[in-house]
Design a protein around this motif. Structure first.
Motif, PDB file in Angstrom:
ATOM      1  N   GLN A 250       0.842  -1.189   0.000  1.00 16.37           N
ATOM      2  CA  GLN A 250       0.000   0.000   0.000  1.00 16.37           C
ATOM      3  C   GLN A 250       0.882   1.245   0.000  1.00 16.37           C
ATOM      4  N   PRO A 251       0.358   2.387  -0.462  1.00 14.07           N
ATOM      5  CA  PRO A 251       1.183   3.599  -0.560  1.00 14.07           C
ATOM      6  C   PRO A 251       1.452   4.242   0.798  1.00 14.07           C
ATOM      7  N   LEU A 252       2.672   4.671   0.979  1.00  7.29           N
ATOM      8  CA  LEU A 252       3.068   5.366   2.192  1.00  7.29           C
ATOM      9  C   LEU A 252       2.269   6.650   2.382  1.00  7.29           C
ATOM     10  N   LEU A 253       1.900   7.299   1.266  1.00  9.55           N
ATOM     11  CA  LEU A 253       1.220   8.591   1.338  1.00  9.55           C
ATOM     12  C   LEU A 253      -0.268   8.498   1.037  1.00  9.55           C
ATOM     13  N   ALA A 254      -0.856   7.324   1.239  1.00 13.62           N
ATOM     14  CA  ALA A 254      -2.310   7.197   1.059  1.00 13.62           C
ATOM     15  C   ALA A 254      -3.031   8.073   2.078  1.00 13.62           C
ATOM     16  N   PRO A 255      -4.164   8.664   1.691  1.00 11.86           N
ATOM     17  CA  PRO A 255      -4.880   9.551   2.614  1.00 11.86           C
ATOM     18  C   PRO A 255      -5.481   8.790   3.793  1.00 11.86           C
ATOM     19  N   ALA A 256      -5.697   9.501   4.906  1.00 14.99           N
ATOM     20  CA  ALA A 256      -6.152   8.895   6.154  1.00 14.99           C
ATOM     21  C   ALA A 256      -7.487   8.175   5.991  1.00 14.99           C
ATOM     22  N   GLU A 257      -8.375   8.717   5.154  1.00 12.02           N
ATOM     23  CA  GLU A 257      -9.712   8.122   5.024  1.00 12.02           C
ATOM     24  C   GLU A 257      -9.675   6.731   4.387  1.00 12.02           C
ATOM     25  N   ARG A 258      -8.553   6.352   3.760  1.00 19.30           N
ATOM     26  CA  ARG A 258      -8.445   5.013   3.166  1.00 19.30           C
ATOM     27  C   ARG A 258      -8.120   3.944   4.205  1.00 19.30           C
ATOM     28  N   ASP A 259      -7.693   4.349   5.395  1.00 18.77           N
ATOM     29  CA  ASP A 259      -7.490   3.404   6.496  1.00 18.77           C
ATOM     30  C   ASP A 259      -6.518   2.289   6.111  1.00 18.77           C
ATOM     31  N   MET A 260      -5.391   2.652   5.525  1.00 19.61           N
ATOM     32  CA  MET A 260      -4.413   1.678   5.045  1.00 19.61           C
ATOM     33  C   MET A 260      -3.237   1.563   6.012  1.00 19.61           C
ATOM     34  N   PRO A 261      -2.996   0.376   6.580  1.00 17.31           N
ATOM     35  CA  PRO A 261      -1.961   0.226   7.601  1.00 17.31           C
ATOM     36  C   PRO A 261      -0.537   0.522   7.133  1.00 17.31           C
ATOM     37  N   GLU A 262      -0.299   0.519   5.820  1.00 25.17           N
ATOM     38  CA  GLU A 262       1.052   0.852   5.360  1.00 25.17           C
ATOM     39  C   GLU A 262       1.176   2.323   4.957  1.00 25.17           C
ATOM     40  N   SER A 263       0.262   3.146   5.417  1.00 24.32           N
ATOM     41  CA  SER A 263       0.354   4.577   5.159  1.00 24.32           C
ATOM     42  C   SER A 263       0.788   5.309   6.422  1.00 24.32           C
ATOM     43  N   LEU A 264       1.448   6.438   6.243  1.00 28.58           N
ATOM     44  CA  LEU A 264       1.844   7.260   7.379  1.00 28.58           C
ATOM     45  C   LEU A 264       0.624   7.738   8.153  1.00 28.58           C
ATOM     46  N   ALA A 265      -0.443   8.084   7.423  1.00 33.73           N
ATOM     47  CA  ALA A 265      -1.643   8.625   8.066  1.00 33.73           C
ATOM     48  C   ALA A 265      -2.258   7.633   9.049  1.00 33.73           C
ATOM     49  N   TYR A 266      -2.208   6.358   8.733  1.00 34.26           N
ATOM     50  CA  TYR A 266      -2.789   5.335   9.614  1.00 34.26           C
ATOM     51  C   TYR A 266      -2.140   5.379  10.993  1.00 34.26           C
ATOM     52  N   TRP A 267      -0.833   5.622  11.022  1.00 31.41           N
ATOM     53  CA  TRP A 267      -0.087   5.550  12.283  1.00 31.41           C
ATOM     54  C   TRP A 267      -0.145   6.844  13.081  1.00 31.41           C
ATOM     55  N   GLU A 268      -0.878   7.815  12.567  1.00 28.25           N
ATOM     56  CA  GLU A 268      -1.129   9.025  13.351  1.00 28.25           C
ATOM     57  C   GLU A 268      -2.342   8.860  14.252  1.00 28.25           C
ATOM     58  N   ARG A 269      -3.064   7.745  14.099  1.00 30.01           N
ATOM     59  CA  ARG A 269      -4.251   7.495  14.911  1.00 30.01           C
ATOM     60  C   ARG A 269      -3.846   6.902  16.259  1.00 30.01           C
ATOM     61  N   PRO A 270      -4.519   7.281  17.329  1.00 32.80           N
ATOM     62  CA  PRO A 270      -4.252   6.662  18.642  1.00 32.80           C
ATOM     63  C   PRO A 270      -4.550   5.165  18.597  1.00 32.80           C
ATOM     64  N   GLY A 271      -3.660   4.382  19.183  1.00 31.93           N
ATOM     65  CA  GLY A 271      -3.876   2.945  19.272  1.00 31.93           C
ATOM     66  C   GLY A 271      -3.535   2.154  18.034  1.00 31.93           C
ATOM     67  N   SER A 272      -2.966   2.807  17.021  1.00 34.60           N
ATOM     68  CA  SER A 272      -2.651   2.086  15.778  1.00 34.60           C
ATOM     69  C   SER A 272      -1.642   0.963  16.009  1.00 34.60           C
ATOM     70  N   GLY A 273      -0.763   1.125  17.001  1.00 35.03           N
ATOM     71  CA  GLY A 273       0.247   0.096  17.265  1.00 35.03           C
ATOM     72  C   GLY A 273      -0.318  -1.203  17.789  1.00 35.03           C
ATOM     73  N   ASP A 274      -1.599  -1.184  18.212  1.00 35.76           N
ATOM     74  CA  ASP A 274      -2.223  -2.413  18.700  1.00 35.76           C
ATOM     75  C   ASP A 274      -2.678  -3.327  17.564  1.00 35.76           C
ATOM     76  N   TRP A 275      -2.763  -2.757  16.354  1.00 36.79           N
ATOM     77  CA  TRP A 275      -3.180  -3.557  15.202  1.00 36.79           C
ATOM     78  C   TRP A 275      -2.006  -4.392  14.686  1.00 36.79           C
ATOM     79  N   HIS A 276      -2.228  -5.679  14.430  1.00 40.20           N
ATOM     80  CA  HIS A 276      -1.195  -6.559  13.868  1.00 40.20           C
ATOM     81  C   HIS A 276      -1.734  -7.450  12.757  1.00 40.20           C
ATOM     82  N   GLY A 277      -2.902  -7.135  12.228  1.00 34.49           N
ATOM     83  CA  GLY A 277      -3.463  -7.955  11.174  1.00 34.49           C
ATOM     84  C   GLY A 277      -4.860  -8.426  11.545  1.00 34.49           C
TER      85      GLY A 277
END
Length: 507
Positions: A104-131
């Motif tokens: 997935q693209p590193l620069l995908a927009p936040a609304e796409r909810d893509m774990p390989e994007s920078l925007a995804y990891w700006e959300r609280p609790g994103s580190g708890d997701w593992h698949g």
């Protein structure tokens, strides 16, 4: 009877001749060489695309980029497409992905909810997701290389929580030695090697091996190292293992680029960061550089650091093999090592990667060991990343997938001597439509056409010029050979410059 396990190890931007087993006289890759010695080495293995995401999607799906849809960086792979990891999971395997996936693209927009994007990891609790993710039951992601790796992903979150003092050590201004002024991506990383992402990836993979080897079901493990992709910034001691003054000089033939398509007269800015920030004007994929303005000393250091990064990966591979051995499952596990694509590393007077489909970019290492594979097997047949899904499925006794590739098991077993007469490659540009190109490769020739720029072309006699330093396309005497190979492309890979899949980010 329990099926065999699989460990699929991938490096990023490692060319075919980077290993001792493939002829590199500087490298000391004894652990990757050990895989080769215990199994098969493929000496003419290619990717159909020299850019990260398209090639990685091909490894997973067995499809050309025009068929899996991830035709350039910045586009996402469709999770509904069958892939190797889905197939393993459906067959009852425990599956794990560790490191750089790049589906997935590193620069995908936040609304796409893509774990390989920078925007995804700006959300609280994103580190708890593992698949789960693309067929993996769980993943531990590293996103980006060198100082980019601390921006997002599981590794960045782990580092921030457990070793926050190391975050700044990834930056070049923390380097214990000077930062090259003529190429701003060459430095000696100050990160402790045991906390570097290469070590972290190996640690996570070993944890999985230790746990899963005690379970009833077999396992499939993807271990993906971001290096030796630029920046050229390994930590100590790896940055000092190879003296720059002892590095082999890049191979350049006087006047060779003058015979190539005109765009090779240009290049990226060596003083500019080789990434695209959100909102920045697009630059061509690979950030191809001409080395004219880079000093011999800096280029030699980049080459030495590349060997250092490869050595660090080899040490990590050694730890993985030791973990398999210690868990008593080494003899029951297929171990595959390859790379998504290559690196020019100064050859032709060029650095990094880009639109030209040089052998240094398309040909990659492939070694494979495991049950039933005869030790010391050396294969000279034309093989492709397209073949990996079908081959692994065959080796593991899984249903044959529908792919653009070929099952290589009969080749590995010695029942056949070859699987194809031609390999094909295709590059879709990001910025300039004229750079769209298609290649056909045989054991004797490589021909490349630019359908949107018919005056451009590339023709190399691989018998006389194996590393492609003298373009014969301008030679009238060889026009019949070019026409014949052009016909092969027309029949087997007609031009398709436009692929229908939404661009979500530049990288």
């Amino acid at each position: 009877m329990k099926r065999a396990n699989l460990i699929f190890i991938c490096a990023d931007q490692m060319r075919y001749d980077a290993l001792s087993v493939t002829g590199n006289r500087v490298a000391h890759t004894r652990n990757i060489d050990r895989i080769a010695a215990g199994g098969a080495t493929f000496h003419r293995h290619y990717t159909p695309n020299q850019i990260c995401s398209p090639s990685r999607a091909t490894m997973a799906t067995g499809l050309y980029p025009r068929h899996h849809g991830l035709w350039r960086n910045g586009v996402a792979l469709d999770e509904r497409l069958p892939n190797l990891w889905h197939a393993l999971s459906l067959a009852g395997y425990a599956t794990k992905g560790v490191g750089k996936l790049h589906f997935q693209p590193l620069l995908a927009p936040a609304e796409r909810d893509m774990p390989e994007s920078l925007a995804y990891w700006e959300r609280p609790g994103s580190g708890d997701w593992h698949g789960p993710y693309f067929g993996f039951d769980s993943v531990d992601l590293v996103m980006g290389e060198a100082n980019e790796s601390i921006r997002a992903g599981h590794y960045a979150a782990w580092l921030k929580q457990n070793h926050p003092e190391v975050m700044d050590l990834y930056e070049p201004d923390a380097s214990p030695d000077s930062w090259a002024l003529d190429l701003n991506e060459v430095w000696k990383s100050a990160v402790p090697p045991q906390l570097h992402y290469t070590s972290w990836i190996a640690d996570r993979a070993i944890d999985f091996i230790d746990h899963q080897s005690k379970q009833a079901e077999p396992f499939g493990l993807f271990v993906s190292f971001p290096d030796p992709h630029h920046p050229f910034a390994p930590p100590r001691p790896y940055c000092n293992l190879f003296p720059p003054e002892r590095m082999p000089e890049p191979t350049i033939r006087a006047g060779e680029l003058e015979r190539m398509p005109a765009y090779l007269g240009e290049g990226d800015d060596p003083k500019k960061v080789p990434y695209i920030a959100s909102g920045e004007q697009p630059r061509e994929q690979g950030f191809l550089l001409r080395t004219d303005d880079i000093s011999d000393e800096t280029l030699a250091t980049a080459i030495a650091h590349t060997h250092g990064m490869i050595q660090m990966i080899d040490d990590a591979v050694g730890r993985l093999l030791a973990a398999l051995d210690g868990a008593g499952v080494l003899d029951d596990t297929y171990v595959l090592f390859t790379a998504d694509h290559g690196e020019l590393l100064g050859d032709h007077g060029l650095l990094r990667k880009g639109p030209p489909p040089y052998r240094q970019l398309l040909q990659v290492p492939l070694v494979l060991s495991g049950p039933g594979i005869r030790a010391g097997t050396s294969l000279d047949a034309l093989t492709s990343h397209l073949d990996l899904f079908a081959t692994i499925a065959s080796l593991l006794g899984l249903p044959a997938p529908v792919t653009d590739g070929t099952d290589l098991k009969p080749l590995i077993d010695g029942r056949i001597a070859g699987v194809r007469d031609f390999l094909f490659a295709e590059y879709h540009p990001r910025r300039d439509a004229s750079l769209y190109n298609q290649s056909v490769i045989s054991k004797e020739w490589r021909f490349t056409r630019y359908p949107n720029q018919p005056a451009w072309g590339e023709l190399f006699d691989l018998r006389e010029d194996p590393w492609e330093h003298w373009n014969l396309f301008p030679e009238p005497a060889l026009s019949a050979q070019a026409r014949a190979l052009n016909t092969v492309l027309d029949q087997r890979l007609p031009p398709q410059p436009l692929i229908v899949n939404e661009v979500l980010g530049a990288y």
